[in-house]
Design an enzyme around this catalytic site. Structure first.
Site, PDB file in Angstrom:
ATOM      1  N   MET A   1       0.831  -1.167   0.000  1.00  0.00           N
ATOM      2  CA  MET A   1       0.000   0.000   0.000  1.00  0.00           C
ATOM      3  C   MET A   1       0.883   1.240   0.000  1.00  0.00           C
ATOM      4  SD  MET A   1      -2.022   2.081   2.740  1.00  0.00           S
ATOM      5  CE  MET A   1      -0.462   2.847   2.974  1.00  0.00           C
ATOM      6  N   PRO A   2       1.325   1.658  -1.169  1.00  0.00           N
ATOM      7  CA  PRO A   2       2.103   2.899  -1.189  1.00  0.00           C
ATOM      8  C   PRO A   2       1.213   4.117  -0.949  1.00  0.00           C
ATOM      9  CG  PRO A   2       2.461   1.630  -3.197  1.00  0.00           C
ATOM     10  CD  PRO A   2       1.335   0.986  -2.449  1.00  0.00           C
ATOM     11  N   LEU A   3       1.790   5.102  -0.304  1.00  0.00           N
ATOM     12  CA  LEU A   3       1.188   6.428  -0.206  1.00  0.00           C
ATOM     13  C   LEU A   3       1.998   7.302  -1.148  1.00  0.00           C
ATOM     14  CD1 LEU A   3      -0.627   8.605   1.081  1.00  0.00           C
ATOM     15  CD2 LEU A   3       1.124   8.843   2.853  1.00  0.00           C
ATOM     16  N   ILE A  34       1.116  -3.733  -7.010  1.00  0.00           N
ATOM     17  CA  ILE A  34       0.180  -3.411  -5.933  1.00  0.00           C
ATOM     18  C   ILE A  34      -1.242  -3.687  -6.419  1.00  0.00           C
ATOM     19  CG2 ILE A  34       1.723  -1.635  -5.004  1.00  0.00           C
ATOM     20  CD1 ILE A  34      -0.416   0.411  -6.040  1.00  0.00           C
ATOM     21  N   PHE A  64       5.933   6.586  -0.828  1.00  0.00           N
ATOM     22  CA  PHE A  64       6.200   6.046   0.503  1.00  0.00           C
ATOM     23  C   PHE A  64       5.667   4.618   0.521  1.00  0.00           C
ATOM     24  CE2 PHE A  64       5.580  10.579   0.798  1.00  0.00           C
ATOM     25  CZ  PHE A  64       6.624  11.004   1.607  1.00  0.00           C
TER      26      PHE A  64
END
Length: 179
Positions: A1-3, A34, A64
């Site tokens: 789960m990238p931000l 993802i 991130f």
């Protein structure tokens, strides 16, 4: 789960801004694998960039995500971002990408709690069976005590089956002995 945070100069159309955000998301899906539903993006316009390289303006992409991407993965991601964003009118000279990796202890999604650490959420890309040493506090090279009931991991992320975990995990019961 990238931000993901995308900084860009104000003045782009809503459609162009959306195309840039979509290109970033699709690049993450294609390269980092993802899930499509994991879209967590912050779009910042005129966030004090203070520089320009071409007339179309700079686009800075901050990613991130959790540890695990190889240098090759990151290089491929940067190239894919440049190619996809070029189709959205972003000159390659205007693209800046930074990738920040951290661990499960660095994320809180609500209530001031670290949900990955507390076990409320599974750590993306990590199999709890393979990560049992960290979860149980058993150091590398040490043997953990035998468990009476063992489970076989059926998750796709497991590449070294059969892996086993105590019955507290919601996996398929294995009739084979633990290895």
């Amino acid at each position: 789960m990238p931000l993901v945070r995308i900084d860009m100069i104000r003045g782009r159309s809503t459609e162009n801004t959306r195309a840039i955000a979509d290109a970033v998301q699709q690049s993450l899906i294609d390269v980092l694998k993802i899930p499509e539903r994991d879209r967590f993006q912050i779009i910042a316009l005129d966030a004090g960039l203070g520089f320009e390289r071409t007339t179309s303006g700079a686009v800075i992409v901050h990613i991130f995500t959790q540890h695990g991407s190889t240098t090759r993965d990151k290089q491929r991601l940067y190239r894919t971002l440049a190619q996809r964003l070029a189709a959205s009118g972003v000159d390659g000279k205007d693209l800046f990408v930074s990738s920040f990796e951290n661990g499960p202890e660095d994320w809180s999604f609500a209530d001031g709690r670290a949900q990955y650490v507390e076990g409320d959420l599974a750590v993306p890309g990590h199999c709890p069976i393979h990560d049992h040493r960290r979860a149980t506090g058993v150091a590398r090279g040490q043997r953990r005590p035998p468990r009476p009931t063992m489970l076989l991991c059926t998750r796709i992320c497991c590449r070294n089956p059969p892996c086993v975990k105590p019955s507290t995990w919601p996996y398929v019961l294995s009739s084979s002995p633990a290895r």
